[in-house]
Enzyme design. Structure first.
Site, PDB file in Angstrom:
ATOM      1  N   ASP A 208      52.519  -1.888  12.526  1.00  0.00           N
ATOM      2  CA  ASP A 208      51.243  -1.061  12.056  1.00  0.00           C
ATOM      3  C   ASP A 208      51.223  -1.123  10.803  1.00  0.00           C
ATOM      4  OD1 ASP A 208      49.121   0.554  11.525  1.00  0.00           O
ATOM      5  OD2 ASP A 208      48.986   1.335  13.711  1.00  0.00           O
ATOM      6  N   HIS A 209      50.655  -1.791   9.876  1.00  0.00           N
ATOM      7  CA  HIS A 209      50.696  -1.967   8.427  1.00  0.00           C
ATOM      8  C   HIS A 209      50.404  -0.635   7.743  1.00  0.00           C
ATOM      9  CE1 HIS A 209      46.636  -3.223   8.366  1.00  0.00           C
ATOM     10  NE2 HIS A 209      46.694  -2.972   7.114  1.00  0.00           N
TER      11      HIS A 209
ATOM     12  N   HIS B  36      45.675   2.218  14.189  1.00  0.00           N
ATOM     13  CA  HIS B  36      45.964   2.871  12.812  1.00  0.00           C
ATOM     14  C   HIS B  36      45.406   4.365  13.063  1.00  0.00           C
ATOM     15  CE1 HIS B  36      46.560  -1.096  11.761  1.00  0.00           C
ATOM     16  NE2 HIS B  36      45.163  -1.370  11.634  1.00  0.00           N
TER      17      HIS B  36
END
Ligand code: NAD
Length: 505
Positions: A178-179, A241
């Site tokens: 999950d950047h 996110h």
């Protein structure tokens, strides 16, 4: 001193957009810093027939913006190899395995392998299965799997996918990206909370009125219309996110800042998020889709006119929700979240709105207005990074008027330029075996359970859409959601444009 980590990277989807835009530049940054140096090799695989030389040219192009010297380009790209490979074809895995073993020996990689699946999730199961059955995993070093979002499309499909991957890789070998968790200021949430007693001691329902999280994008769907139309903002942004950011803000302090301790607390926080029934979804979650609009001199077409989007699409490009966290710390405190495309400004920020003082001692004698402006802690995640805190001070001059002032700190451009990019940090974490900033299966599962009921409720109804003009901060219902509880969004970039006459009311 950076350490020369030994590993073979096998990138499935090596000709794709993600590989070119994010992975190769991140590997180059790690190479420049010496985090990978002599003992690494990269195999790019995809269906196209490319030679090693052509692949190296593409990799060189992908790092152009980092201004490498000729020597750096040659040194770096000489570690790259290409293997044309259809992931459904068992025999081709054997060819891949042979190449992997050869490179392992040539670069002395000690059997360390990192499999990066930069491909559509429908392939994840078959690739994992073949990596194991064709013995591309090694017995000697580590074998780790990095996978991209989306992880399933609901709880059931996520569980199925997890089952398939789990047949080949153990949970501690799986790194779900999950950047957002690689972003500097998202990691800073823990520093602010657990490094500052002035905040942590107030971090609860007694002192906090509401928590607000905004992930706003100014762009539309660009070339991703086809994908996005099947997904929508809820699955694309909220399930992953936004709920990750919620868990970092809401978690209890870990006993020590270790992967396991943090994970345990994040999972506990997510498990305390109230799972709504259909009625509560209708009251607490709203959606929107952008129509035509304009901002200043720019005009934008509607979502339904974007390439790849169905002309009667019901897909939401905007979500706002109130989440409640049913535990001792957070009882009664709304966590308002919103995300959308084609909003007024690009920006990710968190606003912690503290409760006002119990009474305004500065009021005029017969004044019934007893509220002073609230103190607000803002964490700016992107595009600027930093913190601000609003305090009430005395206005300079006669009388005693209260004037909110803002203590504002932003990282300098120079610091930002030198700071590692999210993918770079996450790849390095994975090389080191540190999964703190990746999503554990329990987090994925809990997040889907929170989101699934929202999707089911919406799927039964049609919404009057489009319901917000491109360039605005979303539909009216997103403002009403807070107003009906006496709150309002703290961040209002649209007001600035409206006041200048550049955005319609
Ligand atoms: P892409 O379509 O650009 O690339 C897909 C790759 O898969 C290509 O290299 C293609 O050749 C390969 N491929 C397809 N079918 C194959 C087959 N049968 N055998 C072998 N190779 C095959 O996709 P992308 O944008 O790079 O995205 C990859 C993954 O990353 C997706 O899961 C996506 O959701 C995720 N992701 C992408 C981005 C982004 O910015 N592009 C951001 C976040 C997540």
């Amino acid at each position: 001193m950076s350490q020369d980590n030994k590993a073979l990277f096998i990138i499935f989807g090596g000709t794709g957009d993600l590989a070119k835009r994010k992975l190769y530049p991140s590997l180059f940054r790690l190479f420049r810093k010496g985090n990978i140096n002599k003992h690494f090799a990269v195999i790019g695989t995809a269906r196209r027939e490319w030679s090693d030389d052509y692949f190296r040219e593409i990799v060189a192009e992908s790092i152009e913006t980092l201004h490498p010297t000729k020597q750096e380009i040659n040194d770096f790209t000489s570690h790259f190899y290409y293997q044309s490979h259809n992931v459904n074809d068992t025999e081709e895995y054997q060819v891949l395995g042979t190449l992997a073993n050869r490179l392992d020996e040539e670069y002395q990689l000690d059997g360390n392998r990192l499999f990066y699946l930069a491909m559509a999730p429908r392939f994840f199961g078959t690739i994992s299965k073949h990596i194991k059955s064709e013995q591309i995993m090694t017995e000697t070093g580590f074998s780790r799997l990095i996978i991209e979002k989306p992880f399933g499309t609901d709880y059931q499909t996520a569980e199925q996918l997890n089952h398939e991957i789990g047949a080949a890789f153990k949970e501690e070998q799986i790194f779900r990206i999950d950047h957002y968790l690689g972003k500097e200021m998202v990691q800073n949430i823990s520093a602010v909370r657990f490094g500052n007693n002035i905040f942590e001691s107030l971090w609860n329902h007694k002192y906090i009125e509401s928590v607000q999280i905004t992930l706003a994008e100014s762009l539309g769907v660009e070339e991703r219309g086809g994908y996005y139309d099947q997904s929508g903002a809820l699955k694309d942004m909220v399930q992953n996110h936004i709920l990750q950011v919620v868990s970092l803000l809401a978690m209890e302090p870990p006993t020590i800042f270790s992967e396991e301790a943090i994970r345990t607390e994040k999972i506990n926080a997510l498990k305390s998020v109230r799972i709504y029934d259909e009625q509560a979804v209708k009251e607490s979650v709203v959606r929107g889709q952008y129509g035509q609009g304009s901002l200043g001199d720019h005009s934008f077409s509607s979502y339904r006119d974007e390439p790849g989007v169905e002309e009667n699409s019901q897909t939401e490009t905007f979500v706002a929700a109130k989440f409640m966290i049913d535990n001792f710390r957070w009882a009664g405190v709304p966590f308002y979240v919103r995300t959308g495309k084609r909003l007024t400004e690009k920006g990710t920020r968190i606003n912690i709105v503290f409760k006002s003082t119990p009474i305004n001692v500065f009021r005029e004698e017969n004044d019934t207005n007893t509220n002073l402006p609230e103190n607000i802690l803002t964490i700016y995640i992107q595009p600027t990074e930093g913190f601000s805190l609003t305090l009430n001070g005395k206005e300079i001059g006669d009388g005693f008027n209260i004037d909110p002032v803002k203590l504002d700190y932003r990282h300098s451009q120079e610091n930002l330029d030198n700071s590692p990019e999210a993918y770079e940090k996450l790849i390095l974490d994975c090389l080191k075996g540190d999964a703190t900033n990746f999503t554990h299966w329990d987090e994925v599962a809990t997040s889907w359970k929170i989101v699934d009921i929202i999707r089911h409720t919406w799927d039964k109804e049609t919404e009057q859409i489009p319901n917000y003009p491109a360039g605005s901060m979303g539909p009216k219902c997103a403002f009403d959601l807070l107003e009906k509880e006496g709150h309002k969004w703290v961040w209002e970039p649209d007001t600035w444009y409206k006041n200048k006459g550049q955005l319609k009311d």
